[in-house]
Design a protein around this motif. Sequence first.
Motif, PDB file in Angstrom:
ATOM      1  N   TYR A 104      17.967  -2.536  18.165  1.00  0.00           N
ATOM      2  CA  TYR A 104      18.640  -3.042  17.499  1.00  0.00           C
ATOM      3  C   TYR A 104      18.700  -4.966  17.186  1.00  0.00           C
ATOM      4  N   LEU A 105      17.678  -5.409  17.766  1.00  0.00           N
ATOM      5  CA  LEU A 105      17.683  -6.459  17.414  1.00  0.00           C
ATOM      6  C   LEU A 105      16.502  -6.635  16.003  1.00  0.00           C
ATOM      7  N   MET A 106      15.827  -5.581  15.824  1.00  0.00           N
ATOM      8  CA  MET A 106      14.300  -5.623  14.956  1.00  0.00           C
ATOM      9  C   MET A 106      15.362  -5.639  13.545  1.00  0.00           C
ATOM     10  N   ASP A 107      16.976  -4.600  13.597  1.00  0.00           N
ATOM     11  CA  ASP A 107      17.869  -4.076  13.057  1.00  0.00           C
ATOM     12  C   ASP A 107      18.750  -5.472  12.388  1.00  0.00           C
ATOM     13  N   CYS A 108      18.858  -6.192  13.206  1.00  0.00           N
ATOM     14  CA  CYS A 108      19.665  -7.694  13.137  1.00  0.00           C
ATOM     15  C   CYS A 108      19.070  -7.750  12.208  1.00  0.00           C
ATOM     16  N   ILE A 109      17.509  -8.828  12.579  1.00  0.00           N
ATOM     17  CA  ILE A 109      16.810  -9.455  11.604  1.00  0.00           C
ATOM     18  C   ILE A 109      16.629  -8.772  10.415  1.00  0.00           C
ATOM     19  N   GLY A 110      16.500  -7.545  10.025  1.00  0.00           N
ATOM     20  CA  GLY A 110      16.523  -7.118   8.370  1.00  0.00           C
ATOM     21  C   GLY A 110      17.582  -7.460   7.870  1.00  0.00           C
ATOM     22  N   LYS A 111      18.871  -7.177   8.390  1.00  0.00           N
ATOM     23  CA  LYS A 111      20.134  -7.649   7.714  1.00  0.00           C
ATOM     24  C   LYS A 111      20.246  -8.514   7.432  1.00  0.00           C
ATOM     25  N   ILE A 112      20.165  -9.685   8.840  1.00  0.00           N
ATOM     26  CA  ILE A 112      20.028 -10.797   8.249  1.00  0.00           C
ATOM     27  C   ILE A 112      19.416 -11.063   7.149  1.00  0.00           C
TER      28      ILE A 112
END
Length: 351
Positions: A261-269
């Motif tokens: 989830y956290l890596m996905d957030c970073i990717g989206k940002i």
Amino acid sequence: MYELPAKARALTAYKPLSGTYRIRLDANESFLDAPDWLRLEIAKAVSELPFNRYPDPYAVELCRRFAAFFGVDAQYMVAGNGSDELIGVIIGAFCEHGETVLTVSPDFSMYAFYAQMNGAKAAVYDKQENGLMLDAERLIAYAKQQDAKLIILSNPCNPTSLGTSRKDILRIVSELSDRLVVIDEAYMDFGEGSVLTEAADYDNLIVLKTCSKAFGMAAIRLGFAVSCNQLTDAIKAAKSPYNVSAMTQAAGCVLFEHKDYLMDCIGKIKDSRDRLFKALWELGQSKAQVKEVYRTTTNFVLLHVDDSEKTHQALKEKGIAVRHMGNLLRITAGSEQENAAVTAALDEILR
Ligand SMILES: *Cc1c(COP(=O)(O)O)cnc(C)c1O
């Protein structure tokens, strides 16, 4: 009659932007709020806390999970009530009254604030003459010349959005080996050049991290300091004992169990940031008022704009908040709609 001492009189309270805005792109927060499944997990963890007991003073479990996420050893970590608290604790603990704290300009304003609060002398290294880039050689020479005991800077830098290479940061740490170097990596999740995993190899380096930006958890106030045992022990001794609340520790423990989830957030940002940069860069090509759109390694884009104060006000009148500093506007990457709205508004406002 009681009169405030000069020190207290000189203080001005931090003023976050007042008023309500349709779109908030002024504080570099994540535009991704916690999803329902994460809220429920956090709520469950919080509901099971022994509320009559003090929290773990060293947040051992939380540090263990943060350490596993970043590939560092938990023994080198201290958790803080936001990294902001840790900045204050570190400057207070490692700088004697009258000693010099070196900051760079522009950079995060809290460093100079805590230095002043603690009676330190301020030395400021100006990045203006070098296109806002940090020149490591000159910084090292300046730190020695000023006899700075503590050097603190953000990398990547807020507000310039520019990064300094890992090699240059380690050169600063090595060549200033008898001085403390604090590198604030609040935005490093979006950039390159982290020295986090090497922090404990040096006896004069502290690396700061926060959950407020990449991880979308500004509300819980959680940050970390990573450093060798000698420094870690000193920070632990200097902080207030129960600085991180049990609720924050519980939320942080849940958070770091969700690496995907956290890596996905970073990717989206990062995607949002890249799109905002492209849109603003293209806009800047046709606007004489826009002097520069800086390359970004953070979650925001920095513009050098003539009449920046007027532009800032005009955006506010359209319900859009961004950060204004001198002739610079700092715009946090938002959702697709927010990025489109700020770009369209600037297209209307700018000449
Ligand atoms: C936002 C920010 C922080 C503050 O982090 P908290 O953990 O929310 O206190 C620290 N350093 C820099 C450079 C920041 O931009």
